[in-house]
Write a protein that holds these residues in place. Structure first.
Motif, mmCIF file in Angstrom:
data_model
loop_
_atom_site.group_PDB
_atom_site.id
_atom_site.type_symbol
_atom_site.label_atom_id
_atom_site.label_comp_id
_atom_site.label_asym_id
_atom_site.label_seq_id
_atom_site.Cartn_x
_atom_site.Cartn_y
_atom_site.Cartn_z
ATOM 1 N N LYS A 104 0.805 -1.140 0.134
ATOM 2 C CA LYS A 104 -0.146 -0.030 -0.100
ATOM 3 C C LYS A 104 0.610 1.348 -0.113
ATOM 4 N N PRO A 105 0.575 2.195 -0.994
ATOM 5 C CA PRO A 105 1.710 3.427 -0.933
ATOM 6 C C PRO A 105 1.367 4.159 0.066
ATOM 7 N N GLY A 106 2.334 5.271 0.579
ATOM 8 C CA GLY A 106 2.451 5.900 1.715
ATOM 9 C C GLY A 106 1.267 7.163 1.498
ATOM 10 N N SER A 107 0.572 7.339 2.631
ATOM 11 C CA SER A 107 -0.431 8.239 2.639
ATOM 12 C C SER A 107 -0.192 9.268 3.821
ATOM 13 N N TYR A 108 -0.867 10.377 3.670
ATOM 14 C CA TYR A 108 -1.050 11.229 4.846
ATOM 15 C C TYR A 108 -2.351 11.699 5.218
ATOM 16 N N ILE A 109 -2.518 11.584 6.683
ATOM 17 C CA ILE A 109 -3.921 11.906 7.087
ATOM 18 C C ILE A 109 -3.952 13.328 7.718
ATOM 19 N N PRO A 137 -1.020 10.148 -2.791
ATOM 20 C CA PRO A 137 -0.525 10.446 -4.129
ATOM 21 C C PRO A 137 0.530 9.500 -4.907
ATOM 22 N N LYS A 138 0.636 8.986 -5.950
ATOM 23 C CA LYS A 138 1.344 7.996 -6.575
ATOM 24 C C LYS A 138 1.980 8.500 -7.924
ATOM 25 N N LEU A 139 2.851 8.060 -8.652
ATOM 26 C CA LEU A 139 3.435 8.142 -9.744
ATOM 27 C C LEU A 139 3.932 7.105 -10.174
ATOM 28 N N SER A 140 3.530 6.736 -11.475
ATOM 29 C CA SER A 140 4.305 5.449 -12.257
ATOM 30 C C SER A 140 4.752 5.918 -13.559
ATOM 31 N N ALA A 142 8.963 -5.251 -4.776
ATOM 32 C CA ALA A 142 8.936 -3.938 -3.805
ATOM 33 C C ALA A 142 10.565 -3.762 -3.324
ATOM 34 N N LEU A 143 11.073 -2.723 -4.001
ATOM 35 C CA LEU A 143 12.290 -2.084 -3.611
ATOM 36 C C LEU A 143 12.203 -1.650 -2.170
ATOM 37 N N SER A 144 11.341 -1.168 -1.715
ATOM 38 C CA SER A 144 11.130 -0.432 -0.588
ATOM 39 C C SER A 144 9.309 -0.256 -0.462
ATOM 40 N N PRO A 145 9.126 0.142 0.838
ATOM 41 C CA PRO A 145 7.610 0.235 0.990
ATOM 42 C C PRO A 145 6.896 1.105 0.159
ATOM 43 N N ASN A 146 7.893 2.096 -0.549
ATOM 44 C CA ASN A 146 7.232 3.025 -1.249
ATOM 45 C C ASN A 146 7.657 3.057 -2.694
ATOM 46 N N VAL A 180 7.815 1.593 -13.011
ATOM 47 C CA VAL A 180 8.384 1.901 -11.542
ATOM 48 C C VAL A 180 7.146 2.805 -10.743
ATOM 49 N N GLN A 181 6.609 2.312 -9.609
ATOM 50 C CA GLN A 181 5.615 3.117 -9.084
ATOM 51 C C GLN A 181 6.080 3.533 -7.800
ATOM 52 N N PHE A 182 6.006 5.029 -7.607
ATOM 53 C CA PHE A 182 6.355 5.787 -6.488
ATOM 54 C C PHE A 182 5.188 6.194 -5.659
ATOM 55 N N ALA A 183 5.245 5.901 -4.198
ATOM 56 C CA ALA A 183 4.417 6.774 -3.267
ATOM 57 C C ALA A 183 5.108 8.023 -3.084
ATOM 58 N N LEU A 184 4.588 8.982 -3.177
ATOM 59 C CA LEU A 184 5.347 10.277 -3.087
ATOM 60 C C LEU A 184 5.523 10.610 -1.713
ATOM 61 N N MET A 185 4.742 10.065 -0.946
ATOM 62 C CA MET A 185 4.904 10.462 0.694
ATOM 63 C C MET A 185 5.080 9.331 1.650
#
Length: 398
Positions: free
Chosen positions: A22-27, A36-39, A356-360, A390-395
């Motif tokens: 699950k990509p990073g989230s900000y609450i 936010p995500k970027l591929s 998954a190279l990392s959680p994000n 490559v998919q990045f979670a921006l946060m």
């Protein structure tokens, strides 16, 4: 083709389809969750126009930024998604495109016996040359076709989840309009209104028996070039069985009857058996199979009165490690055209891996083979695609 199959063999030996963390989230302080995500990716396509002969290949570079905003209080959920998808064709810049999407979902439960769902989708998209209205004749257009579509759907369900009976009413509206080469594409602009109801019988074993009836009304903006309208009313009645996850399986199966009546007697009506089934079988906690099949009559994009379509797909997803998952999928579609002499058989194979190279950060590789056969020689083709994303979670993680 031999080189492409060799690439497939190499890829299947080293890859598959991995679990996406699950990509990073900000609450925010008021409970709004921002994701936010970027591929970004690169793909080689050896037949970008889906032609039977004189295939043209190209490298294609893609970028897809996305933002999801959601509020969830544990019962009710509201979600807004915005996304852009762009592609650059190195050997055919005229086919570059950018798609846009806005989607809204809402689930609202004022009490345990009342549930509401609302879905709204708006898309600004392209139909690549050689597909859709330009199948078999990509050179008829200097660039891809563009279109807009909107899809609205709402349903209301009455009855507690543990009650013996529940009933759901639903309604929707869909609209599609081409925005390029209108003198040709205007004959495929249409609206669809649909409504129906489903009655559920709780079997008290985490499963339901149900019956449903639905009606879809298709209305085309401009009468077909031959003067015969494509307007039709489509009726569907199903009986089915659905069950939640057990130790091994979950799914839904429904079988019924479909009747499609055209407004103009010059077109041939359809009536016959229709079905849909989706089954997940999970013999191991880290490995599962999915089986999907359907049969129905649908409107064609180019020719004929309708298409009697039968579809099958099988998938295998395996979790090798916490950060590595593979996927193998095979599909087969049989399309029988009514109103013209044509029958297609479509086959697709997908081999993919997510790591998954990392959680994000997730690295995905894939190979796709498509093989279309048709009684019309100009519509038969093979296409191979191999790519890396490559998919990045921006946060950072929430």
């Amino acid at each position: 083709m031999r080189k492409s199959m060799l690439a497939a063999a190499l890829l299947s030996a080293t890859t598959a389809h991995a679990a996406m963390p699950k990509p990073g989230s900000y609450i925010t302080q008021n409970g709004l969750e921002l994701t936010p995500k970027l591929s970004v990716g690169a793909m080689y396509d050896d037949n970008i126009f889906s032609t039977a002969n004189n295939e043209q290949s190209s490298m294609i570079y893609t970028a897809t930024p996305e933002l999801e905003m959601a509020y969830d209080d544990g019962i009710n959920r509201h979600q807004l998604t915005t996304r852009l998808s762009s592609a650059a064709y190195i050997q055919s810049s005229a086919d570059n495109y950018t798609d846009g999407h806005i989607g809204y979902l809402s689930h609202f439960e004022p009490s345990r016996r009342h549930r509401f769902n609302v879905r709204v989708d708006a898309d600004w998209s392209v139909e690549r040359r050689g597909e859709g209205l330009s199948e078999g004749q990509p050179n008829a257009f200097a660039e891809p076709l563009t279109y807009e579509q909107q899809d609205y759907h709402a349903d209301y369900e009455f009855g507690a989840q543990t009650a013996m009976y529940r009933v759901k009413f639903d309604a929707g509206y869909y609209n599609k309009n081409y925005t390029r080469f209108e003198t040709i594409t205007q004959y495929r602009d249409y609206d669809k209104a649909n409504f129906g109801a489903t009655l559920y019988f709780n079997s008290q074993s985490r499963s339901d028996v149900f019956v449903s009836v639905h009606q879809n009304n298709y209305r085309y903006d401009v009468v077909d070039i031959n003067g015969v309208t494509r307007d039709s009313d489509d009726y569907q009645a199903y009986a089915g069985y659905s069950w939640e996850a057990t130790a091994l399986t979950e799914g839904e199966i429904k079988v019924g009857y479909q009747k499609k009546d055209f407004a103009n007697a010059a077109r041939e009506n359809f009536s016959g058996v229709s079905w849909q089934a989706k089954i997940k079988w999970q013999p191991l906690t880290y490995s599962h199979f999915r089986f999907t099949t359907s049969r129905s009559a649908r409107d064609p994009l180019v020719e004929g009165d309708y298409v009697r379509e039968t579809f099958y797909e099988a998938q295998w997803v395996h979790q090798w490690r916490e950060n590595l998952q593979t996927k193998v999928a095979y599909s087969y579609t049989d399309d029988e055209f009514v109103g013209v002499s044509r029958q297609d058989s479509l086959r697709g194979l997908t081999l993919a891996m997510d790591y998954a190279l990392s959680p994000n950060v997730v690295l995905s590789s894939y190979y796709e083979l498509r093989n279309d056969n048709s009684t019309r020689d100009d519509l038969a083709f093979d296409r191979n695609r191999i790519g890396l994303t490559v998919q990045f979670a921006l946060m950072g993680s929430r």
